[in-house]
Design an enzyme around this catalytic site. Structure first.
Site, mmCIF file in Angstrom:
data_model
loop_
_atom_site.group_PDB
_atom_site.id
_atom_site.type_symbol
_atom_site.label_atom_id
_atom_site.label_comp_id
_atom_site.label_asym_id
_atom_site.label_seq_id
_atom_site.Cartn_x
_atom_site.Cartn_y
_atom_site.Cartn_z
ATOM 1 N N GLY A 26 0.801 -1.217 0.000
ATOM 2 C CA GLY A 26 0.000 0.000 0.000
ATOM 3 C C GLY A 26 0.834 1.267 0.000
ATOM 4 O O GLY A 26 2.024 1.239 -0.311
ATOM 5 N N HIS A 29 2.298 4.758 -4.893
ATOM 6 C CA HIS A 29 2.948 5.827 -5.645
ATOM 7 C C HIS A 29 3.029 5.344 -7.095
ATOM 8 O O HIS A 29 2.526 4.248 -7.410
ATOM 9 C CB HIS A 29 4.323 6.155 -5.044
ATOM 10 C CG HIS A 29 5.203 4.946 -4.822
ATOM 11 N ND1 HIS A 29 5.625 4.142 -5.855
ATOM 12 C CD2 HIS A 29 5.705 4.398 -3.684
ATOM 13 C CE1 HIS A 29 6.380 3.178 -5.361
ATOM 14 N NE2 HIS A 29 6.433 3.296 -4.048
ATOM 15 N N GLU A 30 3.686 6.125 -7.940
ATOM 16 C CA GLU A 30 3.713 5.779 -9.369
ATOM 17 C C GLU A 30 4.382 4.428 -9.638
ATOM 18 O O GLU A 30 4.113 3.797 -10.658
ATOM 19 C CB GLU A 30 4.403 6.877 -10.174
ATOM 20 C CG GLU A 30 3.498 8.049 -10.527
ATOM 21 C CD GLU A 30 2.304 7.667 -11.429
ATOM 22 O OE1 GLU A 30 2.475 6.822 -12.325
ATOM 23 O OE2 GLU A 30 1.206 8.213 -11.206
ATOM 24 N N GLY A 31 5.282 3.985 -8.743
ATOM 25 C CA GLY A 31 5.880 2.653 -8.907
ATOM 26 C C GLY A 31 4.812 1.581 -8.835
ATOM 27 O O GLY A 31 4.713 0.705 -9.707
ATOM 28 N N HIS A 32 3.985 1.647 -7.796
ATOM 29 C CA HIS A 32 2.877 0.688 -7.676
ATOM 30 C C HIS A 32 1.935 0.804 -8.877
ATOM 31 O O HIS A 32 1.494 -0.204 -9.441
ATOM 32 C CB HIS A 32 2.062 0.972 -6.411
ATOM 33 C CG HIS A 32 2.812 0.823 -5.131
ATOM 34 N ND1 HIS A 32 3.124 1.896 -4.330
ATOM 35 C CD2 HIS A 32 3.316 -0.268 -4.509
ATOM 36 C CE1 HIS A 32 3.782 1.469 -3.250
ATOM 37 N NE2 HIS A 32 3.921 0.159 -3.338
ATOM 38 N N ASP A 145 13.061 -3.576 -6.256
ATOM 39 C CA ASP A 145 13.404 -4.588 -5.261
ATOM 40 C C ASP A 145 13.968 -5.807 -5.997
ATOM 41 O O ASP A 145 13.340 -6.864 -6.068
ATOM 42 C CB ASP A 145 12.171 -4.946 -4.439
ATOM 43 C CG ASP A 145 11.666 -3.746 -3.648
ATOM 44 O OD1 ASP A 145 12.206 -3.487 -2.576
ATOM 45 O OD2 ASP A 145 10.770 -3.033 -4.150
ATOM 46 N N LEU A 179 11.162 5.961 -6.348
ATOM 47 C CA LEU A 179 9.960 6.132 -5.536
ATOM 48 C C LEU A 179 9.888 4.998 -4.524
ATOM 49 O O LEU A 179 10.186 3.847 -4.824
ATOM 50 C CB LEU A 179 8.710 6.121 -6.417
ATOM 51 C CG LEU A 179 8.583 7.264 -7.416
ATOM 52 C CD1 LEU A 179 7.243 7.174 -8.140
ATOM 53 C CD2 LEU A 179 8.703 8.617 -6.725
ATOM 54 N N SER A 181 7.574 4.096 -0.640
ATOM 55 C CA SER A 181 6.662 4.565 0.407
ATOM 56 C C SER A 181 7.451 5.175 1.544
ATOM 57 O O SER A 181 6.976 6.062 2.253
ATOM 58 C CB SER A 181 5.814 3.401 0.919
ATOM 59 O OG SER A 181 5.186 2.749 -0.166
ATOM 60 N N ARG A 182 8.687 4.704 1.738
ATOM 61 C CA ARG A 182 9.507 5.193 2.854
ATOM 62 C C ARG A 182 10.076 6.592 2.594
ATOM 63 O O ARG A 182 10.553 7.235 3.531
ATOM 64 C CB ARG A 182 10.644 4.218 3.148
ATOM 65 C CG ARG A 182 10.138 2.896 3.708
ATOM 66 C CD ARG A 182 11.255 2.026 4.260
ATOM 67 N NE ARG A 182 10.725 0.948 5.065
ATOM 68 C CZ ARG A 182 10.499 -0.301 4.620
ATOM 69 N NH1 ARG A 182 10.790 -0.627 3.374
ATOM 70 N NH2 ARG A 182 9.988 -1.214 5.421
HETATM 71 P P1 AMP Z 1 5.823 -2.402 -1.683
HETATM 72 O O1 AMP Z 1 4.451 -1.853 -1.475
HETATM 73 O O2 AMP Z 1 6.914 -1.456 -1.301
HETATM 74 O O3 AMP Z 1 5.988 -3.779 -1.099
HETATM 75 O O4 AMP Z 1 6.001 -2.579 -3.239
HETATM 76 C C1 AMP Z 1 5.077 -3.333 -3.990
HETATM 77 C C2 AMP Z 1 5.649 -3.579 -5.346
HETATM 78 O O5 AMP Z 1 5.920 -2.335 -5.984
HETATM 79 C C3 AMP Z 1 6.981 -4.349 -5.291
HETATM 80 O O6 AMP Z 1 7.007 -5.310 -6.339
HETATM 81 C C4 AMP Z 1 7.993 -3.266 -5.508
HETATM 82 O O7 AMP Z 1 9.188 -3.729 -6.118
HETATM 83 C C5 AMP Z 1 7.240 -2.338 -6.444
HETATM 84 N N1 AMP Z 1 7.822 -1.007 -6.391
HETATM 85 C C6 AMP Z 1 8.078 -0.255 -5.280
HETATM 86 N N2 AMP Z 1 8.665 0.902 -5.606
HETATM 87 C C7 AMP Z 1 8.830 0.884 -6.956
HETATM 88 C C8 AMP Z 1 9.389 1.791 -7.902
HETATM 89 N N3 AMP Z 1 9.914 2.952 -7.540
HETATM 90 N N4 AMP Z 1 9.370 1.437 -9.199
HETATM 91 C C9 AMP Z 1 8.836 0.261 -9.599
HETATM 92 N N5 AMP Z 1 8.281 -0.640 -8.755
HETATM 93 C C10 AMP Z 1 8.280 -0.331 -7.459
#
Ligand code: AMP
Length: 249
Positions: A26, A29-32, A145, A179, A181-182
């Protein structure tokens, strides 16, 4: 979009065509969103999971203060065309008596795994559980990641899981910071200091991290090969990596 909170309800959804799963914690951001859009483009049904997995946080890490905003995430997920938001309570994933874990031993023990013991065991286990519950044809992960991708791919091969792992490029802010969340924890000064990480990775130059608290800055033989780094800025731990085509200086 339907929000589902129990494993039983997720399993009971009527199946129709290919399923793409995007596991997340959750605070979108644009990565998600890039993963969700990729899943939307390639599948009939898109399931996004929203679960801050307590097992993958060590004592003293940021589990309690990890950003949570389900209403906002839910709005964004709906906007990008998610069909099902799976937002389980902890007991739904770890029922009383839970004691079964998946350990990707070697790949899960290096780099991040060295600094966060037990982290990838928890990541692999929750991913396997989510795969079992959502039964996706494809699951989407971010190259941000890179070690997580390597661990999940290894698990999929080793256990012959019927899912295709799709990987999307790292999305960065204009200043180059990946990007995360932290990033919300960073003060403007800390954010400026944190920019050393993408710069050092880009330049293949560890010296650019001088003065920062560096957990590691190392080549990793994942597919593709990456130069990966982790630093602590104030109380915030940041990771990043770049794909490596040549030997670093
Ligand atoms: P998280 O919510 O941080 O566990 O991330 C969920 C998914 O989003 C994971 O597969 C992450 O690798 C991916 N993710 C997080 N940040 C980025 C980013 N900046 N660019 C692309 N994917 C991301």
């Amino acid at each position: 979009m339907k929000t589902v909170r129990t494993a039983a309800d997720l399993g009971a959804l009527p199946g129709s065509g290919s399923v793409g799963l995007v596991p997340t914690m959750g605070a979108f951001h644009e990565g998600h969103l890039s993963l969700l859009r990729a899943a939307r483009a390639e599948n009939d049904v898109v399931v996004a999971s929203l679960f801050v997995n307590p097992a993958q946080f060590a004592p003293g890490e940021d589990l309690e203060r990890y950003p949570r905003d389900e209403d906002r995430d839910s709005r964004l997920a709906e906007e990008v065309g998610v069909d099902v938001l799976f937002a389980p309570a902890v007991e739904e994933i770890y029922p009383p008596g839970f004691q079964t874990w998946v350990d990707v031993e070697q790949l899960g023990g290096i780099l991040e795994g060295e600094h966060r013991p037990g982290h990838f065991r928890a990541v692999a286990t929750v991913c396997l559980k989510l795969f079992n519950l959502a039964q996706p044809d494809r699951a989407y992960f971010g190259q941000k990641d890179a070690q997580q991708v390597a661990v999940v791919r290894r698990m999929v091969r080793d256990l012959a899981l019927p899912v295709e792992i799709r990987v999307c490029p790292t999305v960065r802010d204009e200043d180059g910071l990946a990007l995360s969340s932290r990033n919300a924890y960073l003060t403007p000064e800390q954010r400026e200091a944190a920019l050393a990480l993408p710069r050092a990775l880009q330049a293949h130059d560890r010296a650019l991290l001088d003065g920062l608290d560096v957990d590691y800055f190392e080549l990793a033989d994942f597919e593709p090969r990456v130069l990966a780094g982790a630093v602590r800025v104030g109380g915030t731990r940041l990771i990043d990596n770049v794909v490596v085509e040549r030997e670093p200086r």
